[in-house]
Design an enzyme around this catalytic site. Sequence first.
Site, PDB file in Angstrom:
ATOM      1  N   CYS A  18       0.836  -1.216   0.000  1.00 48.27           N
ATOM      2  CA  CYS A  18       0.000   0.000   0.000  1.00 48.27           C
ATOM      3  C   CYS A  18       0.859   1.249   0.000  1.00 48.27           C
ATOM      4  O   CYS A  18       0.344   2.360  -0.124  1.00 48.27           O
ATOM      5  CB  CYS A  18      -0.921   0.038   1.211  1.00 48.27           C
ATOM      6  SG  CYS A  18      -1.823  -1.471   1.484  1.00 48.27           S
TER       7      CYS A  18
ATOM      8  N   LYS B 152      -9.516   7.239   4.723  1.00 48.04           N
ATOM      9  CA  LYS B 152     -10.841   6.858   5.203  1.00 48.04           C
ATOM     10  C   LYS B 152     -11.959   7.455   4.349  1.00 48.04           C
ATOM     11  O   LYS B 152     -12.912   6.770   4.006  1.00 48.04           O
ATOM     12  CB  LYS B 152     -10.999   7.305   6.663  1.00 48.04           C
ATOM     13  CG  LYS B 152     -12.374   7.073   7.243  1.00 48.04           C
ATOM     14  CD  LYS B 152     -12.658   5.577   7.385  1.00 48.04           C
ATOM     15  CE  LYS B 152     -14.135   5.303   7.598  1.00 48.04           C
ATOM     16  NZ  LYS B 152     -14.918   5.388   6.356  1.00 48.04           N
TER      17      LYS B 152
ATOM     18  N   HIS C  26      -8.912   4.728  -0.432  1.00 45.21           N
ATOM     19  CA  HIS C  26      -7.573   4.123  -0.367  1.00 45.21           C
ATOM     20  C   HIS C  26      -7.379   3.119  -1.497  1.00 45.21           C
ATOM     21  O   HIS C  26      -7.417   1.909  -1.280  1.00 45.21           O
ATOM     22  CB  HIS C  26      -7.415   3.449   1.008  1.00 45.21           C
ATOM     23  CG  HIS C  26      -6.105   2.782   1.238  1.00 45.21           C
ATOM     24  ND1 HIS C  26      -4.918   3.197   0.671  1.00 45.21           N
ATOM     25  CD2 HIS C  26      -5.773   1.712   2.018  1.00 45.21           C
ATOM     26  CE1 HIS C  26      -3.934   2.402   1.081  1.00 45.21           C
ATOM     27  NE2 HIS C  26      -4.419   1.498   1.884  1.00 45.21           N
TER      28      HIS C  26
END
Lengths: 388, 134
Positions: A83, A331, A335
């Site tokens: 990520c 959030k 993402h």
Amino acid sequence: MEKPVIIGVGMVPVGEHWRISLRDMATEALLNAMDDAGIDKVDSLYVGNMASGSFIEQENLGALIADWAGLGNIPAVKIEAACGSGGAAVQEGAKAVMSGLEDVVAVVGVEKMTDAWPTDATRYLGYAADAEYELFHGASFVALNALVMRLYMKTYGYTEEDLAHFSVNAHRNGARNPYAMFKREITVDTVLKSPYVADPIKLFDAAPMCDGAAAVIITSKEKAKELGVPKDKMVELAGFWRAIDTVNLANREDFLTLKAAKVAAEKAYKMAGVTPKDIDFFEVHDAFTVMAALSLEALGVAEKGKGAILAKEGQIAIDGDYPIQTMGGLKSRGHPVGATGVYQTVEAALQLRGEAPEGIQVPDAEVGLTQNIGGTGSNITVNILRRV
Amino acid sequence: MGRPMQVARHWRHFREKYALIGGKCENGHVFFPKRPVCPVCGSRNVEEYQFSGKGKVVSWTIVRNPPSGFEYYKPYPLALVELEEGPVVLAQLTDVDPEEIHEGMEVEMVTRKVREFGEDGIILYSYKFRPVLK
Ligand SMILES: [Zn+2]
């Protein structure tokens, strides 16, 4: 060594893009960034992406996207750090410019997650964990973060409500960002009433599955002048570094310290010649609320164990001492894993150019920091951006 | 989902996963899993080390939205277990009511089925931890 500058930014709104493919999303963000910079060619392309091979059975994204965007026979590769791929790709682009080998570099972060079946998508995200000692046992990525969250609450005496303030802040800002996935405000109650995904992590403690692409154009100050880029459109990459930690969470010396972020931040602060107090806003990696708290601690903004207090007391709001997630964070903005670090970079650049949307512009922002986590804290990038 | 389930990929881990065998370096540092370089002192002189299988729960969660391949087993408890020799391992808890799980709970290793694959017919076993039988 001369620091590189960002002269163009572009992105597509984060969301569930059923009608748009990965290559088209990436190309749109890339062309937006090139238009913003006022250029029609680049010397090379770096693609931040985590798991296109798993999500859409496509690797070799460097060639795919450069070809699709008509960039010619340039060097183009994919950079993968789970990520944290996007933030890492920005750094590789910056290094290429600083080396003098490449003049004008494009970096695009892209991820297409909604083409996969949800349980498969959960599995693919788990590939960022240790396949043989974590995913093997049925650990989802959320579950690993849940183990950390429970320990954080237990060790420092926080409740689920305390951590919920991170999500509330992210949504308050994201509601004002036209590129955010969830443009609506929520309350602490919304978080607390949402179902558990992996106790104590609830649906509203976690970032969503989504699609997105963002891009930046990086060059030297000299070249930027030559291209006629106005000074107020340049944002310097003043400091950057990244570091790793154990992939297997169980092997971590201290479950509640993001050591990789600490190391990366110390180096980045030094390179930029700033301290945490000089930073006007932070785009931290709040894939889970507890990670926002641990990030603030690792970045030296809060003492160990006190990150959650900043959220509770409102110091992370736009008008607080330490604004975070100014455009919604992971959030609320969303993402799209491998793209996230580039979204953060674009958002920081817009803040520093004074072009953030109304209501979420940090007044007179001079310096911003982005922090992008790969794995459960195993591969972390910190970038510091400054107005030129 | 693809089919990454070659048998060799799993049998090379049989010893550690069936018996909780980790590593110990020449300076006495023990760790799990066994690795070529001691994570504490950097020694490359590492031997196999048999753990007792006794430990206590450090943190736990209930996996409600599992990765594909584990849908059938949900919800299931997953924990960080600190072994009595020091290292921490991640594993599922078994033979336990979720309500009973608590920090510091004493557990012991047992061998259990982790999952099976319909198409391939492979059944994977490994260590899990259950409350110590009194
Ligand atoms: Zn040793």
